[in-house]
Motif scaffolding. Sequence first.
Motif, PDB file in Angstrom:
ATOM      1  N   ASP A  57      85.660 144.643 101.733  1.00 15.80           N
ATOM      2  CA  ASP A  57      86.857 144.028 101.171  1.00 15.80           C
ATOM      3  C   ASP A  57      86.616 142.612 100.670  1.00 15.80           C
ATOM      4  OD1 ASP A  57      88.384 146.279 101.730  1.00 15.80           O
ATOM      5  OD2 ASP A  57      88.856 145.585 103.762  1.00 15.80           O
ATOM      6  N   GLY A  58      85.384 142.124 100.823  1.00 16.93           N
ATOM      7  CA  GLY A  58      85.061 140.781 100.351  1.00 16.93           C
ATOM      8  C   GLY A  58      85.392 139.687 101.344  1.00 16.93           C
ATOM      9  N   ASP A  59      85.620 140.047 102.619  1.00 16.13           N
ATOM     10  CA  ASP A  59      85.904 139.054 103.654  1.00 16.13           C
ATOM     11  C   ASP A  59      84.622 138.709 104.390  1.00 16.13           C
ATOM     12  OD1 ASP A  59      88.673 139.138 103.115  1.00 16.13           O
ATOM     13  OD2 ASP A  59      88.880 140.936 104.363  1.00 16.13           O
ATOM     14  N   LEU A  60      84.382 137.432 104.580  1.00 19.68           N
ATOM     15  CA  LEU A  60      83.223 136.963 105.329  1.00 19.68           C
ATOM     16  C   LEU A  60      83.642 136.806 106.791  1.00 19.68           C
ATOM     17  CD1 LEU A  60      80.257 136.061 104.855  1.00 19.68           C
ATOM     18  CD2 LEU A  60      81.120 133.710 104.722  1.00 19.68           C
ATOM     19  N   LEU A  61      83.062 137.607 107.676  1.00 20.11           N
ATOM     20  CA  LEU A  61      83.507 137.673 109.068  1.00 20.11           C
ATOM     21  C   LEU A  61      82.380 137.296 110.021  1.00 20.11           C
ATOM     22  CD1 LEU A  61      85.347 141.120 108.897  1.00 20.11           C
ATOM     23  CD2 LEU A  61      86.373 138.847 108.663  1.00 20.11           C
ATOM     24  N   PRO A  62      82.658 136.463 111.029  1.00 20.41           N
ATOM     25  CA  PRO A  62      81.632 136.164 112.036  1.00 20.41           C
ATOM     26  C   PRO A  62      81.379 137.380 112.915  1.00 20.41           C
ATOM     27  CG  PRO A  62      83.740 135.218 112.692  1.00 20.41           C
ATOM     28  CD  PRO A  62      83.938 135.792 111.313  1.00 20.41           C
ATOM     29  N   ILE A  63      80.109 137.677 113.148  1.00 23.63           N
ATOM     30  CA  ILE A  63      79.779 138.857 113.970  1.00 23.63           C
ATOM     31  C   ILE A  63      78.926 138.507 115.182  1.00 23.63           C
ATOM     32  CG2 ILE A  63      80.003 140.521 112.088  1.00 23.63           C
ATOM     33  CD1 ILE A  63      76.965 140.414 111.751  1.00 23.63           C
ATOM     34  N   ALA A  64      78.388 137.288 115.229  1.00 25.52           N
ATOM     35  CA  ALA A  64      77.600 136.869 116.388  1.00 25.52           C
ATOM     36  C   ALA A  64      77.454 135.356 116.367  1.00 25.52           C
ATOM     37  CB  ALA A  64      76.226 137.531 116.385  1.00 25.52           C
ATOM     38  N   ILE A  65      77.597 134.725 117.542  1.00 29.90           N
ATOM     39  CA  ILE A  65      77.436 133.282 117.672  1.00 29.90           C
ATOM     40  C   ILE A  65      76.578 132.995 118.902  1.00 29.90           C
ATOM     41  CG2 ILE A  65      78.582 131.060 118.031  1.00 29.90           C
ATOM     42  CD1 ILE A  65      81.055 132.209 116.680  1.00 29.90           C
ATOM     43  N   GLN A  66      75.481 132.277 118.662  1.00 34.43           N
ATOM     44  CA  GLN A  66      74.622 131.795 119.749  1.00 34.43           C
ATOM     45  C   GLN A  66      74.742 130.285 119.763  1.00 34.43           C
ATOM     46  OE1 GLN A  66      70.513 133.469 120.402  1.00 34.43           O
ATOM     47  NE2 GLN A  66      69.889 131.377 119.900  1.00 34.43           N
ATOM     48  N   LEU A  67      75.112 129.690 120.902  1.00 33.15           N
ATOM     49  CA  LEU A  67      75.510 128.285 120.941  1.00 33.15           C
ATOM     50  C   LEU A  67      74.354 127.310 121.106  1.00 33.15           C
ATOM     51  CD1 LEU A  67      78.835 128.543 122.972  1.00 33.15           C
ATOM     52  CD2 LEU A  67      78.499 128.406 120.497  1.00 33.15           C
ATOM     53  N   LYS A  68      73.176 127.793 121.481  1.00 31.40           N
ATOM     54  CA  LYS A  68      71.991 126.943 121.566  1.00 31.40           C
ATOM     55  C   LYS A  68      70.891 127.574 120.726  1.00 31.40           C
ATOM     56  CE  LYS A  68      73.180 125.714 126.335  1.00 31.40           C
ATOM     57  NZ  LYS A  68      72.736 125.791 127.763  1.00 31.40           N
ATOM     58  N   GLN A  69      69.923 126.749 120.357  1.00 33.33           N
ATOM     59  CA  GLN A  69      68.883 127.226 119.451  1.00 33.33           C
ATOM     60  C   GLN A  69      67.909 128.193 120.118  1.00 33.33           C
ATOM     61  OE1 GLN A  69      68.094 126.474 115.965  1.00 33.33           O
ATOM     62  NE2 GLN A  69      70.295 126.077 116.035  1.00 33.33           N
ATOM     63  N   GLN A  70      67.600 127.973 121.363  1.00 30.87           N
ATOM     64  CA  GLN A  70      66.584 128.798 122.017  1.00 30.87           C
ATOM     65  C   GLN A  70      67.242 129.928 122.811  1.00 30.87           C
ATOM     66  OE1 GLN A  70      63.509 128.335 121.133  1.00 30.87           O
ATOM     67  NE2 GLN A  70      64.256 126.569 119.932  1.00 30.87           N
ATOM     68  N   PRO A  71      66.879 131.184 122.538  1.00 31.48           N
ATOM     69  CA  PRO A  71      67.480 132.308 123.262  1.00 31.48           C
ATOM     70  C   PRO A  71      67.062 132.316 124.727  1.00 31.48           C
ATOM     71  CG  PRO A  71      65.652 133.056 121.902  1.00 31.48           C
ATOM     72  CD  PRO A  71      65.849 131.613 121.569  1.00 31.48           C
ATOM     73  N   GLY A  72      67.893 132.914 125.539  1.00 33.45           N
ATOM     74  CA  GLY A  72      67.573 133.006 126.960  1.00 33.45           C
ATOM     75  C   GLY A  72      68.751 133.558 127.738  1.00 33.45           C
ATOM     76  N   ASP A  73      68.539 133.773 129.035  1.00 26.66           N
ATOM     77  CA  ASP A  73      69.577 134.364 129.883  1.00 26.66           C
ATOM     78  C   ASP A  73      70.818 133.477 129.983  1.00 26.66           C
ATOM     79  OD1 ASP A  73      67.911 136.493 130.323  1.00 26.66           O
ATOM     80  OD2 ASP A  73      67.132 135.738 132.237  1.00 26.66           O
ATOM     81  N   LEU A  74      70.625 132.146 129.873  1.00 29.07           N
ATOM     82  CA  LEU A  74      71.755 131.217 129.967  1.00 29.07           C
ATOM     83  C   LEU A  74      72.288 130.834 128.589  1.00 29.07           C
ATOM     84  CD1 LEU A  74      70.493 128.894 132.860  1.00 29.07           C
ATOM     85  CD2 LEU A  74      71.997 130.896 132.986  1.00 29.07           C
ATOM     86  N   ASN A  75      71.915 131.606 127.589  1.00 25.11           N
ATOM     87  CA  ASN A  75      72.380 131.349 126.221  1.00 25.11           C
ATOM     88  C   ASN A  75      72.807 132.672 125.592  1.00 25.11           C
ATOM     89  OD1 ASN A  75      72.910 130.074 123.779  1.00 25.11           O
ATOM     90  ND2 ASN A  75      70.767 130.106 123.113  1.00 25.11           N
ATOM     91  N   PRO A  76      73.932 133.212 126.052  1.00 20.31           N
ATOM     92  CA  PRO A  76      74.354 134.537 125.564  1.00 20.31           C
ATOM     93  C   PRO A  76      74.745 134.504 124.094  1.00 20.31           C
ATOM     94  CG  PRO A  76      76.093 133.528 126.874  1.00 20.31           C
ATOM     95  CD  PRO A  76      74.894 132.642 127.020  1.00 20.31           C
ATOM     96  N   ILE A  77      74.654 135.650 123.459  1.00 16.72           N
ATOM     97  CA  ILE A  77      75.139 135.803 122.090  1.00 16.72           C
ATOM     98  C   ILE A  77      76.554 136.358 122.167  1.00 16.72           C
ATOM     99  CG2 ILE A  77      74.816 137.009 119.900  1.00 16.72           C
ATOM    100  CD1 ILE A  77      71.814 137.025 120.483  1.00 16.72           C
ATOM    101  N   PHE A  78      77.507 135.579 121.698  1.00 18.46           N
ATOM    102  CA  PHE A  78      78.913 135.970 121.769  1.00 18.46           C
ATOM    103  C   PHE A  78      79.266 136.842 120.567  1.00 18.46           C
ATOM    104  CE2 PHE A  78      78.608 132.208 124.395  1.00 18.46           C
ATOM    105  CZ  PHE A  78      79.369 132.559 125.503  1.00 18.46           C
ATOM    106  N   LEU A  79      80.106 137.843 120.827  1.00 19.02           N
ATOM    107  CA  LEU A  79      80.454 138.845 119.828  1.00 19.02           C
ATOM    108  C   LEU A  79      81.970 138.994 119.739  1.00 19.02           C
ATOM    109  CD1 LEU A  79      77.921 141.556 121.052  1.00 19.02           C
ATOM    110  CD2 LEU A  79      77.562 139.899 119.195  1.00 19.02           C
ATOM    111  N   PRO A  80      82.478 139.491 118.624  1.00 20.93           N
ATOM    112  CA  PRO A  80      83.925 139.720 118.505  1.00 20.93           C
ATOM    113  C   PRO A  80      84.460 140.699 119.551  1.00 20.93           C
ATOM    114  CG  PRO A  80      82.868 139.838 116.354  1.00 20.93           C
ATOM    115  CD  PRO A  80      81.769 139.779 117.366  1.00 20.93           C
TER     116      PRO A  80
END
Length: 613
Positions: A260-283
């Motif tokens: 439909d032409g909408d730009l939607l957030p699908i994943a947000i990681q709040l710190k640069q380095q991945p890890g157990d204390l840096n979850p990837i948040f999802l809708p």
Amino acid sequence: MPTYNVKVTTGNILHASTMANVFLKLVGTEGESDRTRLVRFKGAFLRGRTGEYKVYCPSSLGSLVLVQMDKQRIHFFPKDDWFCSKIVVTTPEKDTVHFPWYRWLSDGEVVAIRAGTAKRLCDDEHPLAVYNREKEKKGRTEEYRLAELKLKGLADCKEPWPALEHIDRVFCSKTTESSEYVQEHWKEDKFFGYELLNGVNPMMVRRCTELPSNFPVTDEMNGNIFLCDYKILEGVPTNVVNDKQQYQAAPLCLLYLNPDGDLLPIAIQLKQQPGDLNPIFLPSDSEHDWLLAKIFARSAEFNVHQLNSHLLRTHMLAEVFSVATLRNFPMVHPLYKLLIPHTRYTLHINHLARLFLIGKNGVFTMFFATGGDGASEILKRAFKSLTYSSLCLPEDIAARGLESVPRFYYRDDGLKLWDIINRYVEGMVRHYYPSDSDVQQDTELQSWIKEIFTHGFLEQSSTGIPQCFSSVEQVIKFITMVIFTVSAQHGAVNSGQYDFGGWMPNNPFSLQCPPPTKKGCSDENTILQTLPDVNITVQGMVTTWVLSRRSTDFVPLGVYPEEHFSEDVPCKIMNKLKEELDLLSKNITIRNNTLELPYPYLCPMEVENSVAI
């Protein structure tokens, strides 16, 4: 006896008038007149008035070269400066010679004003380009204080907001139709994506051709995936406000362009380095987990916008261009005449910004998460990413892969404006520089670009900024970029600040809790404790309100009240510019009338000629 008819116009700005005696001398190729006192008549040197005088000479002065002016205070009258906008002389041969000036004159000061026909000068003719500070006060400091006083009941409250609804106590005192729309829709994913394209900072989002290695998500929708990476904020020192440590995330945001032409957030990681204390948040996470992740992303967006997109890439660059113009081009130079309207108030407003926003006791330094040392570090990092191509809108849009994204009004309106400005600049430059050799031989032009490269871009060849000009095309492109940056680009990143940031939860100026390290622990109280305290909210809202307001002496893009050009060809080119800008304004207005949330920030009638606020 040859008689020269002289018309002297006092500028129509505050405090322009003088009660002093004004003296004039005409200088031509065949001689010069006596120093002549311009006999006062009623209203002669009052604001906006034009006085007519006669200067008598024993013989013709030949072709007029310059006018020499000075003034002396009359005894008992207070000392004052005088703002003269222009002098027009009609010779005995019935030629009309224009001397545009638009400068202040102080008692005892003698100035020489060259004839208005634009021309390039040899080095031995080069007069010192002097910048006299504009005397007309903008009044923004007083306006800021007044707005703060109206909110005094909350400006000293160092407590968190007890409920989101309570923010209305501040917000409802100052709203716009757009800010009310933002308040209603700020939690929606669709609006989150829309704002990255058409909000106050459309500079971060880019098409993702390959997922970053530090963002471990699947790429099933590759091709319509976009990324906002706030790595520039990683490890930046943060502020202490109200005796509380403030926090700043450095997120990565992945977005999907749906059918439909909408730009939607699908994943947000709040710190640069991945890890157990840096979850990837999802809708699909809990409502409060997902909203909190978006709040951290919006706060990162606020800081990158203010310091990189706004301060560095418009205000600081405008200052570089202004100072180089004033130092290297004499007033008679065609590029001085072309550029000087686009420097109006820039040095003054940047001085105020250093005092009241980013200085030691400035609002940004005192109340925002990355104020002080953090801001300095972000600016250093941002400068390293500053390139010529990123300042040229067509190249920047292509580099970010955004050519085909629908409903991207910043791109649509901006590219049209870029093309209009480019045609205007091309007409002017080709008129005065018929060949590449004319460019190469203009020492003032070469000194101008050398100074910009040396002092503005610190001799960093990696920026792509030219060190010299060898062709007409190079000059056209660079000056197009300069005018676009200080007018259109500044409008795009400045004018909507309150529209999108007035409702603080959509644009948090600071955050008071660290990024969450696991899911399932957030609720409304978590969000309220994370958002800035009441007094920080008040300071931020007042600041964005003041900075978003149009000044009382606003001059829109393409309007040139000061008549620096007097020749037919440049005047026709300027008229054509005005026609094209008027047509674009009309078309954007028609388009905006069909939109639920209009995009007015690049409508030419809403864009100021210079960085003036």
